[in-house]
Design a protein around this motif. Structure first.
Motif, PDB file in Angstrom:
ATOM      1  N   MET A   1       0.604  -0.940  -0.034  1.00 32.46           N
ATOM      2  CA  MET A   1       0.129  -0.046  -0.460  1.00 32.46           C
ATOM      3  C   MET A   1       1.114   1.272   0.178  1.00 32.46           C
ATOM      4  N   GLU A   2       0.464   1.903  -0.627  1.00 32.11           N
ATOM      5  CA  GLU A   2       1.433   3.532  -1.123  1.00 32.11           C
ATOM      6  C   GLU A   2       1.448   4.862   0.398  1.00 32.11           C
ATOM      7  N   SER A   3       1.510   4.959   0.715  1.00 30.30           N
ATOM      8  CA  SER A   3       1.567   5.726   1.605  1.00 30.30           C
ATOM      9  C   SER A   3       0.947   6.603   0.963  1.00 30.30           C
ATOM     10  N   VAL A   4      -0.598   6.597   2.770  1.00 28.22           N
ATOM     11  CA  VAL A   4      -1.955   7.332   2.777  1.00 28.22           C
ATOM     12  C   VAL A   4      -1.781   8.380   4.688  1.00 28.22           C
ATOM     13  N   THR A   5      -2.088   9.256   4.428  1.00 23.47           N
ATOM     14  CA  THR A   5      -2.614  10.060   5.821  1.00 23.47           C
ATOM     15  C   THR A   5      -3.921  10.740   5.135  1.00 23.47           C
ATOM     16  N   LEU A   6      -5.306  10.104   5.987  1.00 20.55           N
ATOM     17  CA  LEU A   6      -5.892  10.578   6.218  1.00 20.55           C
ATOM     18  C   LEU A   6      -6.907  11.962   6.539  1.00 20.55           C
ATOM     19  N   ASP A   7      -7.269  12.536   6.596  1.00 18.83           N
ATOM     20  CA  ASP A   7      -7.803  13.581   6.968  1.00 18.83           C
ATOM     21  C   ASP A   7      -9.329  13.269   6.895  1.00 18.83           C
ATOM     22  N   PRO A   8      -9.453  15.318   7.750  1.00 22.40           N
ATOM     23  CA  PRO A   8     -11.389  14.549   8.017  1.00 22.40           C
ATOM     24  C   PRO A   8     -12.098  14.253   7.316  1.00 22.40           C
ATOM     25  N   LEU A   9     -12.511  14.265   6.454  1.00 19.42           N
ATOM     26  CA  LEU A   9     -13.268  13.830   4.627  1.00 19.42           C
ATOM     27  C   LEU A   9     -12.665  12.785   4.600  1.00 19.42           C
ATOM     28  N   ASP A  10     -11.911  12.520   4.065  1.00 18.55           N
ATOM     29  CA  ASP A  10     -11.125  10.958   4.149  1.00 18.55           C
ATOM     30  C   ASP A  10     -11.996  10.285   5.402  1.00 18.55           C
ATOM     31  N   ARG A  11     -11.985  10.969   6.453  1.00 18.77           N
ATOM     32  CA  ARG A  11     -12.441   9.590   7.165  1.00 18.77           C
ATOM     33  C   ARG A  11     -14.055   9.504   7.298  1.00 18.77           C
ATOM     34  N   ARG A  12     -14.523  10.677   7.011  1.00 18.39           N
ATOM     35  CA  ARG A  12     -15.926  10.835   6.771  1.00 18.39           C
ATOM     36  C   ARG A  12     -16.554  10.193   5.486  1.00 18.39           C
ATOM     37  N   LEU A  13     -15.787   9.729   4.302  1.00 18.93           N
ATOM     38  CA  LEU A  13     -15.883   9.349   3.082  1.00 18.93           C
ATOM     39  C   LEU A  13     -15.870   8.147   3.730  1.00 18.93           C
ATOM     40  N   LEU A  14     -14.587   6.923   4.820  1.00 21.21           N
ATOM     41  CA  LEU A  14     -14.802   5.542   4.830  1.00 21.21           C
ATOM     42  C   LEU A  14     -15.939   5.274   5.908  1.00 21.21           C
ATOM     43  N   HIS A  15     -16.185   5.898   6.463  1.00 20.02           N
ATOM     44  CA  HIS A  15     -17.486   5.656   7.417  1.00 20.02           C
ATOM     45  C   HIS A  15     -19.064   5.523   6.800  1.00 20.02           C
ATOM     46  N   ALA A  16     -19.146   6.189   5.907  1.00 20.08           N
ATOM     47  CA  ALA A  16     -20.522   6.759   5.196  1.00 20.08           C
ATOM     48  C   ALA A  16     -20.153   5.370   4.052  1.00 20.08           C
ATOM     49  N   LEU A  17     -19.431   4.739   3.889  1.00 16.35           N
ATOM     50  CA  LEU A  17     -19.064   3.440   3.423  1.00 16.35           C
ATOM     51  C   LEU A  17     -19.927   2.652   3.703  1.00 16.35           C
ATOM     52  N   GLN A  18     -18.870   2.260   4.699  1.00 20.38           N
ATOM     53  CA  GLN A  18     -19.271   1.381   5.968  1.00 20.38           C
ATOM     54  C   GLN A  18     -20.880   1.452   5.783  1.00 20.38           C
ATOM     55  N   LEU A  19     -21.618   1.973   5.638  1.00 16.81           N
ATOM     56  CA  LEU A  19     -22.843   2.493   6.560  1.00 16.81           C
ATOM     57  C   LEU A  19     -23.464   1.837   5.417  1.00 16.81           C
ATOM     58  N   ASP A  20     -23.242   2.523   3.780  1.00 16.10           N
ATOM     59  CA  ASP A  20     -23.890   1.736   2.681  1.00 16.10           C
ATOM     60  C   ASP A  20     -22.826   1.664   1.760  1.00 16.10           C
ATOM     61  N   ALA A  21     -22.009   0.960   1.098  1.00 16.69           N
ATOM     62  CA  ALA A  21     -20.335   0.175   0.526  1.00 16.69           C
ATOM     63  C   ALA A  21     -21.394   0.858  -0.360  1.00 16.69           C
ATOM     64  N   ARG A  22     -22.216   0.735  -1.175  1.00 12.90           N
ATOM     65  CA  ARG A  22     -22.990   1.270  -2.631  1.00 12.90           C
ATOM     66  C   ARG A  22     -23.314   2.681  -3.340  1.00 12.90           C
ATOM     67  N   ALA A  23     -23.573   3.521  -1.572  1.00 11.55           N
ATOM     68  CA  ALA A  23     -23.973   4.955  -2.071  1.00 11.55           C
ATOM     69  C   ALA A  23     -23.717   5.372  -3.432  1.00 11.55           C
ATOM     70  N   PRO A  24     -24.309   6.158  -4.006  1.00  8.85           N
ATOM     71  CA  PRO A  24     -23.991   7.796  -4.798  1.00  8.85           C
ATOM     72  C   PRO A  24     -23.222   8.145  -4.382  1.00  8.85           C
ATOM     73  N   PHE A  25     -21.768   8.544  -5.019  1.00  8.61           N
ATOM     74  CA  PHE A  25     -20.790   9.426  -4.470  1.00  8.61           C
ATOM     75  C   PHE A  25     -22.418  11.161  -4.889  1.00  8.61           C
ATOM     76  N   SER A  26     -23.181  11.306  -4.982  1.00  8.01           N
ATOM     77  CA  SER A  26     -23.756  11.736  -5.187  1.00  8.01           C
ATOM     78  C   SER A  26     -24.118  12.156  -3.628  1.00  8.01           C
ATOM     79  N   ARG A  27     -25.080  11.103  -3.045  1.00 10.14           N
ATOM     80  CA  ARG A  27     -25.676  10.948  -2.511  1.00 10.14           C
ATOM     81  C   ARG A  27     -24.470  11.677  -0.661  1.00 10.14           C
ATOM     82  N   ILE A  28     -23.637  10.763  -0.867  1.00 11.05           N
ATOM     83  CA  ILE A  28     -22.566  10.543   0.252  1.00 11.05           C
ATOM     84  C   ILE A  28     -22.154  12.400   0.358  1.00 11.05           C
ATOM     85  N   ALA A  29     -22.195  12.907  -0.698  1.00  9.46           N
ATOM     86  CA  ALA A  29     -21.470  14.185  -1.315  1.00  9.46           C
ATOM     87  C   ALA A  29     -22.705  14.966  -0.508  1.00  9.46           C
ATOM     88  N   THR A  30     -24.450  14.954  -0.817  1.00 11.00           N
ATOM     89  CA  THR A  30     -24.865  15.092  -0.023  1.00 11.00           C
ATOM     90  C   THR A  30     -24.526  15.898   1.087  1.00 11.00           C
TER      91      THR A  30
END
Length: 311
Positions: free
Chosen positions: A1-30
């Motif tokens: 894995m490449e070196s990655v640092t998570l910022d708050p938006l990354d963490r929110r996105l990953l949390h969102a995917l845990q709730l619905d792995a196939r949620a459309p990006f538009s829904r997550i963005a809203t």
């Protein structure tokens, strides 16, 4: 894995995917109050770096935990070989290279493949069936970035397992979803040779029969000590102990098993000191816990997604 640092938006996105792995990006963005393009770009970056993998598997598969004692110099090679099997879901090197553990998923209750004990570096094999997962949430480290209101807006209703007749489409669609659980319907249609509308309808039918996995390396959340716990528990207290484990922030997975142990848990901690305190000062002293066996995860060779996309 490449070196990655998570910022708050990354963490929110990953949390969102845990709730619905196939949620459309538009829904997550809203929900996150950012643009669709920003969410798509963030996910693409994390995926390309190997920081997140989304996969989907049928709920009706039988799961087997295979634990192999190995000669230390052969652990890494054996783990890579097992990761190449289409029916392995999880492959790890344990205890500094003296063991390899993997989960096989099989259909119709079939046993794991025979012959693992004949590998030249294997000195012993034990097999346990994972009877039932006993945890209905993801590891707390991955699911603490959203507010309660945001989580409610993204959470999908539980789909009960519904008997849906296996279609010809599934024989090509299910492997594609195992490789990429977020693949767009248009991409899935091109891969399986069906129309996009047929794939979309079939995905909706299958939602109750699929378990989606969003895997993220806990080290990205500052947790570098991972460990497997095998617990021997007084039968009358097994349900109580499993509920307590499932509620602990350090626990990522709990299952009932066959064999000489009763429960298996995957534990994620900040460091060795945190792991020590959790195992010996909290788990080991709980009423009903008779014995705890530990094996530190030295390396994770394969998570839920296939090692490579076999087209």
């Amino acid at each position: 894995m490449e070196s990655v640092t998570l910022d708050p938006l990354d963490r929110r996105l990953l949390h969102a995917l845990q709730l619905d792995a196939r949620a459309p990006f538009s829904r997550i963005a809203t929900v996150l109050d950012v643009s669709d393009r920003t969410v798509a770009r963030r996910f693409a970056r994390l995926r390309a770096a190997g920081a997140v993998r989304v996969s989907a598997t049928p709920r009706d598969r039988t799961e087997w935990l295979v634990r192999l004692r190995v000669l230390p110099h052969g652990a890494a090679g054996l783990a890579r070989t097992l990761a190449g099997h289409a029916d392995t879901a999880w492959v790890t090197v344990l205890s500094g290279g003296s063991e390899v553990a993997c989960v096989f998923r099989t259909g119709d209750g079939a046993a794991p493949p025979a012959g693992l004990s004949r590998h030249p570096h294997v000195t012993g094999v034990s097999v346990q069936q994972l009877l039932r997962p006993l945890m209905d949430r993801s590891w707390a480290g991955r699911t603490s970035a959203l507010t309660a209101e945001q989580a409610d807006a993204l959470r999908v209703p539980e789909y009960g397992p519904q008997p849906v007749r296996t279609a010809e489409l599934d024989r090509r669609l299910l492997p594609a979803l195992a490789a990429d659980g977020r693949a767009a319907c248009a991409d899935l249609a091109a891969r399986v040779g069906w129309s996009e509308s047929a794939v979309r309808r079939r995905l909706e039918d299958l939602r109750g029969l699929l378990r989606f996995h969003v895997e993220v390396d806990p080290a990205l959340f500052g947790c570098r000590a991972q460990c497997l716990l095998w617990l021997t528990v007084t039968p009358a207290r097994a349900a109580e102990v499993s509920r307590q484990l499932a509620a602990d922030a350090e626990v990522a997975y709990v299952a009932a098993t066959t064999g000489s142990h009763d429960l298996l848990a995957v534990v994620v901690c900040r460091d060795a000191e945190h792991l020590y305190r959790y195992v010996y000062e909290r788990v080991g002293v709980r009423p009903g816990v008779e014995r705890v066996e530990t094996a530190v995860i030295s390396a994770c060779t394969k998570r839920f997604a296939p090692a490579q996309d076999r087209r």
